[in-house]
Motif scaffolding. Structure first.
Motif, PDB file in Angstrom:
ATOM      1  N   PHE A   1       0.806  -1.218   0.000  1.00 15.17           N
ATOM      2  CA  PHE A   1       0.000   0.000   0.000  1.00 15.17           C
ATOM      3  C   PHE A   1       0.842   1.273   0.000  1.00 15.17           C
ATOM      4  CE2 PHE A   1      -3.151  -3.109   1.382  1.00 15.17           C
ATOM      5  CZ  PHE A   1      -4.232  -2.736   0.602  1.00 15.17           C
ATOM      6  N   ASN A   2       2.094   1.198   0.414  1.00 14.87           N
ATOM      7  CA  ASN A   2       2.963   2.382   0.385  1.00 14.87           C
ATOM      8  C   ASN A   2       3.358   2.744  -1.031  1.00 14.87           C
ATOM      9  OD1 ASN A   2       3.044   2.875   3.179  1.00 14.87           O
ATOM     10  ND2 ASN A   2       4.529   1.211   3.437  1.00 14.87           N
ATOM     11  N   GLN A   3       3.378   1.762  -1.932  1.00 13.62           N
ATOM     12  CA  GLN A   3       3.804   1.989  -3.314  1.00 13.62           C
ATOM     13  C   GLN A   3       2.649   2.055  -4.311  1.00 13.62           C
ATOM     14  OE1 GLN A   3       7.001   2.646  -4.094  1.00 13.62           O
ATOM     15  NE2 GLN A   3       7.424   2.507  -1.907  1.00 13.62           N
ATOM     16  N   ALA A   4       1.511   1.473  -3.972  1.00 11.70           N
ATOM     17  CA  ALA A   4       0.396   1.358  -4.928  1.00 11.70           C
ATOM     18  C   ALA A   4      -0.223   2.713  -5.260  1.00 11.70           C
ATOM     19  CB  ALA A   4      -0.669   0.419  -4.373  1.00 11.70           C
ATOM     20  N   GLU A   5      -0.249   3.025  -6.552  1.00 15.09           N
ATOM     21  CA  GLU A   5      -0.899   4.248  -7.024  1.00 15.09           C
ATOM     22  C   GLU A   5      -2.290   3.961  -7.575  1.00 15.09           C
ATOM     23  OE1 GLU A   5       2.330   7.151  -8.847  1.00 15.09           O
ATOM     24  OE2 GLU A   5       2.438   5.148  -9.764  1.00 15.09           O
TER      25      GLU A   5
ATOM     26  N   ALA B   1      -9.225   1.249   3.629  1.00 20.20           N
ATOM     27  CA  ALA B   1      -8.672   1.534   4.956  1.00 20.20           C
ATOM     28  C   ALA B   1      -7.142   1.583   4.943  1.00 20.20           C
ATOM     29  CB  ALA B   1      -9.153   0.483   5.956  1.00 20.20           C
ATOM     30  N   LYS B   2      -6.508   0.832   4.036  1.00 15.84           N
ATOM     31  CA  LYS B   2      -5.047   0.728   4.044  1.00 15.84           C
ATOM     32  C   LYS B   2      -4.358   1.561   2.962  1.00 15.84           C
ATOM     33  CE  LYS B   2      -3.644  -3.135   6.156  1.00 15.84           C
ATOM     34  NZ  LYS B   2      -2.587  -3.972   6.261  1.00 15.84           N
ATOM     35  N   ARG B   3      -5.085   1.990   1.955  1.00 16.97           N
ATOM     36  CA  ARG B   3      -4.447   2.717   0.850  1.00 16.97           C
ATOM     37  C   ARG B   3      -3.944   4.089   1.304  1.00 16.97           C
ATOM     38  NH1 ARG B   3      -8.949   5.834  -2.777  1.00 16.97           N
ATOM     39  NH2 ARG B   3     -10.187   6.549  -1.000  1.00 16.97           N
ATOM     40  N   LYS B   4      -2.998   4.618   0.526  1.00 15.95           N
ATOM     41  CA  LYS B   4      -2.576   5.993   0.734  1.00 15.95           C
ATOM     42  C   LYS B   4      -3.716   6.901   0.262  1.00 15.95           C
ATOM     43  CE  LYS B   4       0.909   6.005  -1.918  1.00 15.95           C
ATOM     44  NZ  LYS B   4       2.035   6.350  -2.752  1.00 15.95           N
TER      45      LYS B   4
ATOM     46  N   TYR C   1     -20.224   4.042  -0.399  1.00 15.28           N
ATOM     47  CA  TYR C   1     -19.000   4.823  -0.549  1.00 15.28           C
ATOM     48  C   TYR C   1     -19.222   6.214  -1.139  1.00 15.28           C
ATOM     49  CZ  TYR C   1     -16.850   0.410   0.610  1.00 15.28           C
ATOM     50  OH  TYR C   1     -16.495  -0.737   1.256  1.00 15.28           O
ATOM     51  N   GLU C   2     -20.426   6.717  -1.033  1.00 13.29           N
ATOM     52  CA  GLU C   2     -20.724   8.065  -1.520  1.00 13.29           C
ATOM     53  C   GLU C   2     -19.804   9.072  -0.834  1.00 13.29           C
ATOM     54  OE1 GLU C   2     -24.502  11.118  -1.959  1.00 13.29           O
ATOM     55  OE2 GLU C   2     -24.778   9.182  -1.010  1.00 13.29           O
ATOM     56  N   GLY C   3     -19.161   9.891  -1.624  1.00 10.99           N
ATOM     57  CA  GLY C   3     -18.275  10.916  -1.077  1.00 10.99           C
ATOM     58  C   GLY C   3     -16.842  10.454  -0.858  1.00 10.99           C
ATOM     59  N   GLU C   4     -16.554   9.179  -1.065  1.00  9.42           N
ATOM     60  CA  GLU C   4     -15.186   8.656  -0.900  1.00  9.42           C
ATOM     61  C   GLU C   4     -14.312   9.220  -2.020  1.00  9.42           C
ATOM     62  OE1 GLU C   4     -12.250   6.662   1.007  1.00  9.42           O
ATOM     63  OE2 GLU C   4     -14.310   6.274   1.632  1.00  9.42           O
ATOM     64  N   GLU C   5     -13.200   9.840  -1.644  1.00  9.55           N
ATOM     65  CA  GLU C   5     -12.313  10.438  -2.640  1.00  9.55           C
ATOM     66  C   GLU C   5     -11.440   9.392  -3.318  1.00  9.55           C
ATOM     67  OE1 GLU C   5     -10.311  14.035  -1.746  1.00  9.55           O
ATOM     68  OE2 GLU C   5     -11.885  14.718  -0.404  1.00  9.55           O
ATOM     69  N   ASN C   6     -11.094   9.676  -4.564  1.00 10.42           N
ATOM     70  CA  ASN C   6     -10.226   8.809  -5.372  1.00 10.42           C
ATOM     71  C   ASN C   6     -10.767   7.387  -5.510  1.00 10.42           C
ATOM     72  OD1 ASN C   6      -8.323  10.853  -5.912  1.00 10.42           O
ATOM     73  ND2 ASN C   6      -7.412  10.546  -3.891  1.00 10.42           N
ATOM     74  N   LEU C   7     -12.081   7.285  -5.549  1.00 10.61           N
ATOM     75  CA  LEU C   7     -12.740   5.998  -5.753  1.00 10.61           C
ATOM     76  C   LEU C   7     -13.733   6.142  -6.899  1.00 10.61           C
ATOM     77  CD1 LEU C   7     -13.453   3.060  -4.843  1.00 10.61           C
ATOM     78  CD2 LEU C   7     -15.204   4.088  -3.395  1.00 10.61           C
TER      79      LEU C   7
ATOM     80  N   ILE D   1      -5.620   5.787  -6.277  1.00  8.08           N
ATOM     81  CA  ILE D   1      -6.886   5.681  -7.008  1.00  8.08           C
ATOM     82  C   ILE D   1      -7.357   4.230  -6.957  1.00  8.08           C
ATOM     83  CG2 ILE D   1      -8.039   5.941  -9.256  1.00  8.08           C
ATOM     84  CD1 ILE D   1      -7.045   8.619  -8.262  1.00  8.08           C
ATOM     85  N   VAL D   2      -8.631   4.036  -6.615  1.00  6.78           N
ATOM     86  CA  VAL D   2      -9.238   2.701  -6.597  1.00  6.78           C
ATOM     87  C   VAL D   2     -10.418   2.710  -7.561  1.00  6.78           C
ATOM     88  CG1 VAL D   2     -10.405   0.948  -5.193  1.00  6.78           C
ATOM     89  CG2 VAL D   2      -8.529   2.286  -4.202  1.00  6.78           C
ATOM     90  N   LEU D   3     -10.463   1.722  -8.441  1.00 11.03           N
ATOM     91  CA  LEU D   3     -11.550   1.562  -9.405  1.00 11.03           C
ATOM     92  C   LEU D   3     -12.242   0.232  -9.144  1.00 11.03           C
ATOM     93  CD1 LEU D   3     -13.142   2.181 -12.043  1.00 11.03           C
ATOM     94  CD2 LEU D   3     -11.237   1.142 -13.298  1.00 11.03           C
ATOM     95  N   LEU D   4     -13.548   0.281  -8.894  1.00 10.43           N
ATOM     96  CA  LEU D   4     -14.355  -0.919  -8.683  1.00 10.43           C
ATOM     97  C   LEU D   4     -15.175  -1.188  -9.936  1.00 10.43           C
ATOM     98  CD1 LEU D   4     -15.826  -0.108  -5.128  1.00 10.43           C
ATOM     99  CD2 LEU D   4     -13.626  -1.175  -5.692  1.00 10.43           C
ATOM    100  N   VAL D   5     -15.158  -2.437 -10.399  1.00  9.37           N
ATOM    101  CA  VAL D   5     -15.934  -2.833 -11.571  1.00  9.37           C
ATOM    102  C   VAL D   5     -16.901  -3.924 -11.129  1.00  9.37           C
ATOM    103  CG1 VAL D   5     -15.864  -3.735 -13.918  1.00  9.37           C
ATOM    104  CG2 VAL D   5     -13.974  -2.299 -13.080  1.00  9.37           C
TER     105      VAL D   5
END
Length: 189
Positions: A37-41, A59-62, A84-90, A66-70
């Motif tokens: 998680f320290n390196q994942a963009e 919970a663990k990401r920086k 997840y309404e309002g969750e940033e970078n998702l 950016i997280v993309l759910l399909v």
């Protein structure tokens, strides 16, 4: 609530849902254990369902990861949108992992560090599975990893056709017990 929704979706779409219950917290932990998680963009999740892996990833990401759910199921998609309404970078997409290349272009995501998958490759048509795996291989960074869980190793050869290195772990504290496969290819020179 999660169990009832899962059961209802399984009854309606057994080939694409693949489970009658959500994954256990133990399986979720084992699936994300190999993520740095320290390196994942960029992290992509296929078939997040009700979000058991998503919760741990978020919970663990920086903060800037950016997280993309399909998610193919409209019911699960709606649940995730509300949760997840309002969750940033998702970003959450109601669609198929077969179109992952298109979704990445839409959200200006270059290459992905990790793809986490809850897709039931055992019940998906082999052509669909191959298409998803080939596209997944093409969107991963050189050091990227595809992490999936399966209830059997029936389709392990399918994963081996796309990835040279596969590490298999077992999680018995799940109903049913599951295998976690971390798939990657050696770095390019």
């Amino acid at each position: 609530m999660k169990r009832q929704l899962f059961l209802a979706e399984y009854i309606q779409h057994p080939a694409t849902v693949g489970a009658v219950m959500p994954s256990s917290k133990y399986l979720a932990k084992k699936v994300i254990d190999d993520i740095d998680f320290n390196q994942a963009e960029y992290i992509v999740e296929y078939g997040p369902g009700t979000g058991i892996f998503t919760e741990k990833i978020l919970a663990k990401r920086k903060e800037n990861t950016i997280v993309l759910l399909v998610e193919l199921s409209k019911e699960f998609y709606q649940t995730l949108k509300e949760k997840y309404e309002g969750e940033e970078n998702l970003y959450i997409v109601n669609g198929s992992a077969e179109n992952i290349d298109w979704y990445l272009r839409k959200f200006n995501i270059p290459k992905v560090d990790y793809v986490v998958s809850g897709l039931p490759f055992t019940t998906l048509p082999k052509v669909t599975s191959s298409e998803i795996l080939n596209k997944t291989k093409s969107i991963l960074k050189d050091e990227g990893t595809f992490i999936t869980f399966q209830y059997t190793l029936f389709r392990k050869k399918l994963f081996q056709s796309a990835f040279e290195h596969i590490e298999v772990k077992r999680e018995l504290r799940n109903v049913p017990p599951a295998f976690v496969l971390s798939c990657s290819n050696p770095r390019s020179s």
